[in-house]
Design a protein around this motif. Structure first.
Motif, PDB file in Angstrom:
ATOM      1  N   THR A 189      -3.290  -0.506  -9.875  1.00 52.60           N
ATOM      2  CA  THR A 189      -3.632  -0.689  -8.465  1.00 52.60           C
ATOM      3  C   THR A 189      -4.867  -1.576  -8.341  1.00 52.60           C
ATOM      4  O   THR A 189      -5.664  -1.709  -9.279  1.00 52.60           O
ATOM      5  CB  THR A 189      -3.940   0.659  -7.782  1.00 52.60           C
ATOM      6  OG1 THR A 189      -5.112   1.247  -8.370  1.00 52.60           O
ATOM      7  CG2 THR A 189      -2.767   1.632  -7.920  1.00 52.60           C
TER       8      THR A 189
ATOM      9  N   ARG B 234      -4.833   5.859  -0.742  1.00 47.84           N
ATOM     10  CA  ARG B 234      -3.888   4.860  -0.232  1.00 47.84           C
ATOM     11  C   ARG B 234      -4.055   3.521  -0.944  1.00 47.84           C
ATOM     12  O   ARG B 234      -4.411   2.503  -0.336  1.00 47.84           O
ATOM     13  CB  ARG B 234      -4.035   4.705   1.291  1.00 47.84           C
ATOM     14  CG  ARG B 234      -3.626   5.943   2.057  1.00 47.84           C
ATOM     15  CD  ARG B 234      -3.762   5.760   3.553  1.00 47.84           C
ATOM     16  NE  ARG B 234      -5.168   5.630   3.940  1.00 47.84           N
ATOM     17  CZ  ARG B 234      -5.994   6.648   4.109  1.00 47.84           C
ATOM     18  NH1 ARG B 234      -5.580   7.883   3.913  1.00 47.84           N
ATOM     19  NH2 ARG B 234      -7.245   6.447   4.462  1.00 47.84           N
TER      20      ARG B 234
ATOM     21  N   HIS C  86      -3.398   0.001  -3.272  1.00 47.51           N
ATOM     22  CA  HIS C  86      -2.509  -1.163  -3.232  1.00 47.51           C
ATOM     23  C   HIS C  86      -1.969  -1.410  -4.640  1.00 47.51           C
ATOM     24  O   HIS C  86      -2.734  -1.557  -5.588  1.00 47.51           O
ATOM     25  CB  HIS C  86      -3.270  -2.398  -2.745  1.00 47.51           C
ATOM     26  CG  HIS C  86      -3.804  -2.276  -1.356  1.00 47.51           C
ATOM     27  ND1 HIS C  86      -4.939  -1.527  -1.056  1.00 47.51           N
ATOM     28  CD2 HIS C  86      -3.367  -2.805  -0.182  1.00 47.51           C
ATOM     29  CE1 HIS C  86      -5.171  -1.608   0.244  1.00 47.51           C
ATOM     30  NE2 HIS C  86      -4.248  -2.378   0.802  1.00 47.51           N
TER      31      HIS C  86
ATOM     32  N   GLU D 196      -7.384  -0.846  -6.497  1.00 51.50           N
ATOM     33  CA  GLU D 196      -8.526   0.060  -6.530  1.00 51.50           C
ATOM     34  C   GLU D 196      -8.891   0.421  -7.965  1.00 51.50           C
ATOM     35  O   GLU D 196     -10.083   0.493  -8.321  1.00 51.50           O
ATOM     36  CB  GLU D 196      -8.216   1.309  -5.710  1.00 51.50           C
ATOM     37  CG  GLU D 196      -8.150   1.090  -4.209  1.00 51.50           C
ATOM     38  CD  GLU D 196      -6.917   0.321  -3.721  1.00 51.50           C
ATOM     39  OE1 GLU D 196      -6.912  -0.085  -2.552  1.00 51.50           O
ATOM     40  OE2 GLU D 196      -5.959   0.126  -4.512  1.00 51.50           O
TER      41      GLU D 196
ATOM     42  N   GLN E  72       0.843  -1.186   0.000  1.00 54.39           N
ATOM     43  CA  GLN E  72       0.000   0.000   0.000  1.00 54.39           C
ATOM     44  C   GLN E  72       0.884   1.243   0.000  1.00 54.39           C
ATOM     45  O   GLN E  72       1.934   1.269   0.647  1.00 54.39           O
ATOM     46  CB  GLN E  72      -0.901  -0.008   1.234  1.00 54.39           C
ATOM     47  CG  GLN E  72      -2.033   0.981   1.194  1.00 54.39           C
ATOM     48  CD  GLN E  72      -3.027   0.760   2.337  1.00 54.39           C
ATOM     49  OE1 GLN E  72      -2.725   0.061   3.297  1.00 54.39           O
ATOM     50  NE2 GLN E  72      -4.202   1.354   2.230  1.00 54.39           N
TER      51      GLN E  72
END
Length: 380
Positions: free
Chosen positions: A235, A224, A226, A237, A144
């Motif tokens: 990522t 934030r 990952h 997200e 992260q």
């Protein structure tokens, strides 16, 4: 598979039960709801079936769909996020469907993709690693970092088209690029630069003139992120955002992506189209406020995504309803039977619909004013 045990009562199957059903099947039909969590779950089940040498079919549908399985069919029916008659049902509210599918695949001694599973968890609105997804995050080794979770390495592209949040410049890559230019970012982004980007994005979301009180908490899911060095997107997200968008925008491409086919570029194209339409609807749609209900009318927009963003970033009321041309979606900030209300409103307007305690979708055959009236009546 015998059809005698099929039910449509919405009772979820445990991972071990799902695995047992799949393990004795000759052909499996998977009917999955059109969202990122359910699409990821369908992909995980399909991967496991492929490794077992079991043929399958995956179909994407909205609330109100039926399995369309004949009573005489010997095919195994698995539903994901939908209340239809099936041999196994994966729910997606209390526990992400992608977690159940991942665990079922492990029960079958397959090799499920933890990156896909965690992207599904995030797409379902759950923090990665929280609750029943903790073992997924622990096994994946994801790092992260500060910043915003986007699917590409192009910041302007990612910030303009993310549907994890809504800011005044959302949907406009040129405006985002101009904003980034003012930050004085280095060519190689370090942690300090990522923090600066995250702060700017959060402020652009929270300080927007029409932002609601929920925006500050809602934007957290985009921050934030990952990193996924071995994944198809930058990522977790961002991967989740693409899954959710493509499931609704271009379901066929979404299935291909979840099955691991080469679909990154068309999926990103669908994500951009979806985001632009959603953010434009939020900026330009006509709104109205009622007791406990905030309504946005639009002609052509992805109503489910718009309803979620409206609830999280604009609506001063606990229920956000988006009504388009023959389609509508609702999203609530608390359990209030939205799905049942949507089903009743659809039934009163010659349509079909359904949902959960906090989400609903309907297709109808009347004008928007009549559907809105039916929805308000059904809430009483």
């Amino acid at each position: 598979m015998s059809t005698s045990g099929r039910t449509g009562d919405g009772n979820a199957s445990a991972a071990s039960d799902v695995a047992a059903v799949l393990g004795e099947s000759a052909f499996v039909r998977v009917l999955t709801r059109a969202d990122g969590d359910c699409l990821a779950a369908a992909g995980l089940l399909a991967h496991a079936l492929r490794e077992q040498g079991v043929p399958y079919q995956v179909r994407v549908a909205r609330f109100g769909a039926t399995s369309e399985a004949s009573a005489e069919s010997d095919d195994t029916i698995v539903t994901v996020g939908l209340d239809c008659a099936a041999d196994a049902t994966l729910e997606s509210d209390a526990t992400p469907a992608s977690v159940t599918a991942f665990d079922a695949a492990n029960e079958l001694e397959a090799s499920p993709d933890v990156t896909l599973a965690l992207a599904g968890v995030i797409a379902g609105g759950h923090p990665p690693g929280a609750g029943e997804s903790a073992h997924l995050l622990e096994s994946g080794g994801f790092e992260q970092r500060p910043g915003v979770g986007i699917p590409t390495d192009d910041l302007a592209d990612g910030l303009a088209h993310t549907t994890l949040a809504h800011a005044d410049y959302s949907g406009d890559a040129g405006a985002v690029q101009a904003t980034l230019a003012e930050l004085g970012l280095p060519a190689e982004l370090d942690e300090s630069a990522h923090r600066k980007i995250a702060s700017e994005f959060a402020l652009a979301t929270i300080d927007a003139p029409q932002a609601n009180a929920r925006a500050a908490d809602a934007v957290e899911r985009a921050l934030r992120p990952h990193e996924t060095p071995a994944g198809p997107f930058a990522t977790l997200e961002g991967y989740a955002d693409v899954l959710d968008s493509v499931a609704r925008e271009r379901p066929g491409t979404g299935v291909a992506l979840a099955l691991g086919h080469e679909a990154r570029d068309p999926a990103l194209a669908a994500w951009r189209d979806h985001a632009q339409a959603a953010h434009a609807a939020l900026a330009e749609g006509t709104t109205g406020r009622y007791d406990g209900l905030f309504v946005l009318r639009t002609e052509d927009a992805p109503v489910e995504t718009v309803a979620r963003l409206l609830r999280d970033f604009r609506s001063p009321e606990p229920i956000a309803l988006v009504v388009g041309d023959g389609v509508a979606a609702a999203a609530a900030s608390e359990d209030c039977g939205v799905g049942a209300t949507m089903s009743d409103a659809a039934g009163a307007t010659e349509g079909t619909g359904g949902g959960t305690a906090r989400r609903g979708y309907a297709e109808f055959d009347t004008d928007t004013k009549e559907f809105l009236g039916a929805f308000r009546e059904a809430r009483r």
